[in-house]
Motif scaffolding. Sequence first.
Motif, mmCIF file in Angstrom:
data_model
loop_
_atom_site.group_PDB
_atom_site.id
_atom_site.type_symbol
_atom_site.label_atom_id
_atom_site.label_comp_id
_atom_site.label_asym_id
_atom_site.label_seq_id
_atom_site.Cartn_x
_atom_site.Cartn_y
_atom_site.Cartn_z
ATOM 1 N N HIS A 18 0.829 -1.346 -0.110
ATOM 2 C CA HIS A 18 0.012 -0.080 -0.193
ATOM 3 C C HIS A 18 0.820 1.043 -0.077
ATOM 4 O O HIS A 18 1.856 1.335 0.658
ATOM 5 C CB HIS A 18 -1.046 -0.081 1.305
ATOM 6 N N ILE A 47 0.950 4.647 1.715
ATOM 7 C CA ILE A 47 0.198 4.981 2.828
ATOM 8 C C ILE A 47 0.721 6.177 3.672
ATOM 9 O O ILE A 47 2.034 6.477 3.375
ATOM 10 C CB ILE A 47 0.114 3.859 3.943
ATOM 11 N N ILE A 89 5.724 3.182 0.953
ATOM 12 C CA ILE A 89 4.949 1.931 0.391
ATOM 13 C C ILE A 89 5.461 0.697 1.237
ATOM 14 O O ILE A 89 6.692 0.501 1.556
ATOM 15 C CB ILE A 89 5.382 1.619 -0.996
ATOM 16 N N GLY A 104 0.971 -4.922 3.509
ATOM 17 C CA GLY A 104 0.040 -5.058 4.283
ATOM 18 C C GLY A 104 0.139 -5.776 5.671
ATOM 19 O O GLY A 104 -0.423 -5.291 6.529
ATOM 20 N N ASP A 151 -1.573 -3.042 8.067
ATOM 21 C CA ASP A 151 -2.909 -3.422 7.894
ATOM 22 C C ASP A 151 -3.814 -2.951 9.053
ATOM 23 O O ASP A 151 -4.710 -2.392 9.108
ATOM 24 C CB ASP A 151 -3.286 -4.928 7.893
ATOM 25 N N ILE A 204 -4.141 0.967 9.316
ATOM 26 C CA ILE A 204 -5.053 1.245 8.384
ATOM 27 C C ILE A 204 -6.363 0.968 8.724
ATOM 28 O O ILE A 204 -7.282 2.026 9.048
ATOM 29 C CB ILE A 204 -4.724 0.825 6.952
ATOM 30 N N GLU A 226 -3.500 6.014 6.239
ATOM 31 C CA GLU A 226 -4.417 5.898 5.235
ATOM 32 C C GLU A 226 -3.624 5.347 3.809
ATOM 33 O O GLU A 226 -2.674 5.924 3.612
ATOM 34 C CB GLU A 226 -5.167 7.531 5.021
ATOM 35 N N ALA A 227 -4.496 4.646 3.199
ATOM 36 C CA ALA A 227 -4.078 4.185 1.986
ATOM 37 C C ALA A 227 -4.687 4.982 0.722
ATOM 38 O O ALA A 227 -5.840 5.171 0.703
ATOM 39 C CB ALA A 227 -4.355 2.609 1.694
ATOM 40 N N THR A 281 -5.298 3.483 -4.504
ATOM 41 C CA THR A 281 -5.881 1.938 -4.232
ATOM 42 C C THR A 281 -6.020 1.225 -5.635
ATOM 43 O O THR A 281 -6.344 0.014 -5.455
ATOM 44 C CB THR A 281 -6.831 1.692 -3.179
#
Length: 303
Positions: free
Chosen positions: A166, A168, A241, A244, A248, A251, A257-258, A261
């Motif tokens: 992700h 983020i 980057i 997950g 995860d 998030i 926050e991702a 997407t």
Amino acid sequence: MKLPDFEAWAVFAAVVEHRSFSAAADALSVSKATVSKAISRLETRLGTTLFHRTSRRLTLTDSGRALAEHAQRIRSEGEAAEQAAFESASAPAGLVRIAAPLTFGIKHLAPVLADFLEAHPGIKIDLRLSDAFVDIVGDGVDIALRIAELPDSSLRARRLGPVTAHVIAAPVYFEKHGRPRHPADLASHACFTYTNTASPDYWRFRKAGGEEASVRVDGPIRTDSGDAMLPALRAGLGVAILPGFIVDADIAAGRLEAVLTDWTIGASALHLITPPGTLRPARVEALIEFLSDRLKRMCSEPR
């Protein structure tokens, strides 16, 4: 033609693994003189020097590095053949050496290994957790887990499943600097880079329709540990980057926050790697099959 000097090859593999004649001698339960004679014998037969020797340090020559993998294969297959005979009438037993990325190893591998050890009380695990590159052959590792797209090599690889990454940052960062709408926008953001990749300063993306993008990034943090980025990310100091399995929970909790997407980042996957050769002790085969089953299921589970 004379048969290869299998004993000398096995001794050479032990010296490579333990990085000294004395340590190899201890591991093999022989004298240091026996190890030294075996290496000299092999060097004479091959017509090349395998080690640079000083009073303080022992290092492989270019020839030694080129032959280390062959030596490890000879030794491993000999040990596997003997072990297979010993284990034909008994349960798998003995030591298995595993290497894995630090965070993945703690969060996902360690719990799985607990289940394995409960089912196989005769097996012992030497678990090495590090995000640094591991020389599987040189370090005597039986199984390695790697999260990457692998280059061609003589190592044996089994792809267990995809690993989602992700883009983020903390919501407060995006509120202050804006949310990127396209990968190219990241060039103007403070991006944390992960150095255990071939090109850490270039982030590559792909969209479902086939569009690709590559952007050069820069920022205040470069590190070989994804976990080390988290405090600065949560503090709103930049973008990263990360896979997950590291982010995860953040998030889900709203701490991170991702974005972007609808783009796929790289093409990372979890692989199980073993040294060259097809003969392996039953204890190693048992763990390979166990990990393949459990980690494949983990990769396929929705996050």
